[in-house]
Write a protein that holds these residues in place. Structure first.
Motif, PDB file in Angstrom:
ATOM      1  N   ARG A 249       0.829  -1.204   0.000  1.00 32.85           N
ATOM      2  CA  ARG A 249       0.000   0.000   0.000  1.00 32.85           C
ATOM      3  C   ARG A 249       0.859   1.248   0.000  1.00 32.85           C
ATOM      4  O   ARG A 249       0.553   2.226  -0.688  1.00 32.85           O
ATOM      5  N   ILE A 250       1.935   1.241   0.782  1.00 33.76           N
ATOM      6  CA  ILE A 250       2.830   2.405   0.818  1.00 33.76           C
ATOM      7  C   ILE A 250       3.454   2.641  -0.554  1.00 33.76           C
ATOM      8  O   ILE A 250       3.572   3.784  -1.011  1.00 33.76           O
ATOM      9  N   ALA A 251       3.832   1.558  -1.213  1.00 39.82           N
ATOM     10  CA  ALA A 251       4.390   1.691  -2.563  1.00 39.82           C
ATOM     11  C   ALA A 251       3.379   2.351  -3.488  1.00 39.82           C
ATOM     12  O   ALA A 251       3.716   3.275  -4.248  1.00 39.82           O
ATOM     13  N   GLU A 252       2.142   1.897  -3.418  1.00 38.81           N
ATOM     14  CA  GLU A 252       1.102   2.467  -4.282  1.00 38.81           C
ATOM     15  C   GLU A 252       0.820   3.918  -3.939  1.00 38.81           C
ATOM     16  O   GLU A 252       0.671   4.766  -4.831  1.00 38.81           O
ATOM     17  N   GLU A 253       0.763   4.232  -2.645  1.00 36.45           N
ATOM     18  CA  GLU A 253       0.447   5.600  -2.209  1.00 36.45           C
ATOM     19  C   GLU A 253       1.533   6.599  -2.588  1.00 36.45           C
ATOM     20  O   GLU A 253       1.271   7.795  -2.691  1.00 36.45           O
ATOM     21  N   THR A 254       2.740   6.136  -2.773  1.00 29.53           N
ATOM     22  CA  THR A 254       3.847   7.049  -3.093  1.00 29.53           C
ATOM     23  C   THR A 254       4.270   6.987  -4.558  1.00 29.53           C
ATOM     24  O   THR A 254       5.345   7.481  -4.921  1.00 29.53           O
ATOM     25  N   GLY A 255       3.415   6.406  -5.405  1.00 32.39           N
ATOM     26  CA  GLY A 255       3.648   6.491  -6.844  1.00 32.39           C
ATOM     27  C   GLY A 255       4.411   5.351  -7.459  1.00 32.39           C
ATOM     28  O   GLY A 255       4.764   5.417  -8.649  1.00 32.39           O
ATOM     29  N   PHE A 256       4.704   4.300  -6.688  1.00 34.41           N
ATOM     30  CA  PHE A 256       5.398   3.137  -7.241  1.00 34.41           C
ATOM     31  C   PHE A 256       4.357   2.092  -7.634  1.00 34.41           C
ATOM     32  O   PHE A 256       3.491   1.729  -6.833  1.00 34.41           O
ATOM     33  N   ARG A 257       4.462   1.604  -8.839  1.00 30.01           N
ATOM     34  CA  ARG A 257       3.448   0.682  -9.343  1.00 30.01           C
ATOM     35  C   ARG A 257       3.750  -0.780  -9.019  1.00 30.01           C
ATOM     36  O   ARG A 257       2.872  -1.626  -9.071  1.00 30.01           O
ATOM     37  N   GLN A 258       4.992  -1.089  -8.667  1.00 30.99           N
ATOM     38  CA  GLN A 258       5.358  -2.463  -8.350  1.00 30.99           C
ATOM     39  C   GLN A 258       6.085  -2.498  -7.011  1.00 30.99           C
ATOM     40  O   GLN A 258       7.089  -1.802  -6.822  1.00 30.99           O
ATOM     41  N   THR A 259       5.583  -3.330  -6.099  1.00 27.95           N
ATOM     42  CA  THR A 259       6.157  -3.382  -4.756  1.00 27.95           C
ATOM     43  C   THR A 259       7.620  -3.829  -4.754  1.00 27.95           C
ATOM     44  O   THR A 259       8.449  -3.211  -4.065  1.00 27.95           O
ATOM     45  N   PRO A 260       8.003  -4.882  -5.487  1.00 20.03           N
ATOM     46  CA  PRO A 260       9.418  -5.283  -5.490  1.00 20.03           C
ATOM     47  C   PRO A 260      10.344  -4.165  -5.983  1.00 20.03           C
ATOM     48  O   PRO A 260      11.437  -3.970  -5.446  1.00 20.03           O
ATOM     49  N   HIS A 261       9.884  -3.434  -7.003  1.00 20.42           N
ATOM     50  CA  HIS A 261      10.686  -2.320  -7.518  1.00 20.42           C
ATOM     51  C   HIS A 261      10.855  -1.251  -6.450  1.00 20.42           C
ATOM     52  O   HIS A 261      11.967  -0.722  -6.252  1.00 20.42           O
ATOM     53  N   PHE A 262       9.769  -0.931  -5.744  1.00 18.51           N
ATOM     54  CA  PHE A 262       9.842   0.045  -4.651  1.00 18.51           C
ATOM     55  C   PHE A 262      10.827  -0.421  -3.584  1.00 18.51           C
ATOM     56  O   PHE A 262      11.660   0.356  -3.108  1.00 18.51           O
ATOM     57  N   SER A 263      10.735  -1.688  -3.170  1.00 23.24           N
ATOM     58  CA  SER A 263      11.601  -2.205  -2.109  1.00 23.24           C
ATOM     59  C   SER A 263      13.071  -2.140  -2.502  1.00 23.24           C
ATOM     60  O   SER A 263      13.932  -1.798  -1.681  1.00 23.24           O
ATOM     61  N   ARG A 264      13.369  -2.458  -3.769  1.00 18.39           N
ATOM     62  CA  ARG A 264      14.760  -2.394  -4.229  1.00 18.39           C
ATOM     63  C   ARG A 264      15.279  -0.956  -4.198  1.00 18.39           C
ATOM     64  O   ARG A 264      16.391  -0.696  -3.730  1.00 18.39           O
ATOM     65  N   LEU A 265      14.486  -0.001  -4.699  1.00 14.63           N
ATOM     66  CA  LEU A 265      14.905   1.405  -4.698  1.00 14.63           C
ATOM     67  C   LEU A 265      15.054   1.941  -3.280  1.00 14.63           C
ATOM     68  O   LEU A 265      15.998   2.680  -2.979  1.00 14.63           O
TER      69      LEU A 265
END
Length: 284
Positions: A249-265
């Motif tokens: 949800r945090i990934a989505e709320e901050t503009g990241f469309r894929q959770t794994p991509h958000f976690s890596r960044l």
């Protein structure tokens, strides 16, 4: 020397007011020579003319002109007043970082998503001197007052004055690059939850992508897409601390469309994955 000089203050902390007053020199009188006075000295001329210098720079200040002298330099009068001269003076200081640069230099102090770079011209002719006279007058009245609220009033009046000088400088077309960078940053912060391409930003600002990128790199030290990424990651940090939302949800709320991509960044940016970051601020 005629180079345009610029004073930049990174805030917070904000510069703060110390004292002020209005002064009149008669013909033949001159501003005193001073060195390392420990405060910034702002001068605004109502009538007549002041002839001041600081180091190799000299200025003739006429009605409507403002000059800010440094706290750590030698300034002096290179010519007495030729006529009765009325001017306001304001002493102020900052405990934050500041620098003076020539107009052609970008300088090292920049704002980001949480701080602001107050940029004041060393010398400027005000387009609306009557407004400045009113503010200076109100500032002097607050400076002389001993009422309970006088401290807050004089600081507020002083910040209003700094805002007027900052905005007056930014309205000059020659400094359009700063304005472009800040307009781009404002749009990115307002819309960071949505996908934003350089082309979209170019369309919104009605400017070429390369120009926007150059302006943001000069002012913020990063490209529009880098700025957007940093801002999104900082918003994610706040949500990890303040909420119990899932990482998805945090990934989505901050503009990241894929959770794994958000976690890596996020891990690359902070040195740890999102869950580990959250646990640092979690009490058992």
């Amino acid at each position: 020397m005629s180079e345009e000089l610029l004073l930049t203050f990174r805030s917070p902390p904000l510069p703060f007011f110390i004292e002020s007053n209005r002064r009149t020199y008669q013909a033949g009188e001159e501003h005193p020579n001073r060195t390392n006075i420990g405060v910034f000295d702002m001068l605004f001329v109502h009538e007549g003319a002041l002839h001041l210098a600081e180091g190799e720079h000299k200025w003739m200040l006429g009605p409507g002109d403002v000059l800010i002298l440094r706290p750590d330099s030698y300034h002096y009068s290179y010519q007495p007043c030729q006529e009765a001269t009325v001017f306001d003076w304001v002493h102020f200081q900052t405990v934050g970082a500041w620098e003076e640069t020539e107009g052609s230099q970008s300088g090292s102090l920049r704002g980001d998503y949480y701080t602001y770079a107050i940029r004041l011209p060393k010398k400027i002719h005000l387009s609306y001197p009557d407004e400045a006279k009113l503010i200076f007058g109100q500032l002097h009245d607050a400076a002389q007052s001993s009422s309970h609220g006088a401290f807050w009033e004089r600081q507020q009046r002083f910040l209003h004055l700094l805002q007027m000088l900052d905005e007056g400088w930014r309205s000059d077309a020659a400094r359009a690059g700063v304005s472009v960078a800040e307009r781009a940053a404002a749009y990115l912060k307002m819309n960071y939850r949505s996908p934003i391409s350089n082309g979209m930003l170019s369309e919104v600002l009605q400017l070429h992508t390369n120009y926007i990128t150059r302006c943001m790199t000069e002012v913020f030290g990063c490209t529009p897409q880098q700025y957007l990424l940093y801002y999104r990651l900082d918003q994610a940090k706040l949500l990890l601390i303040k909420t119990d939302w899932t990482i998805a949800r945090i990934a989505e709320e901050t503009g990241f469309r894929q959770t794994p991509h958000f976690s890596r960044l996020f891990a690359s940016h902070t040195g740890m994955p999102p869950l580990k970051f959250r646990k640092r601020f979690t009490t058992n």
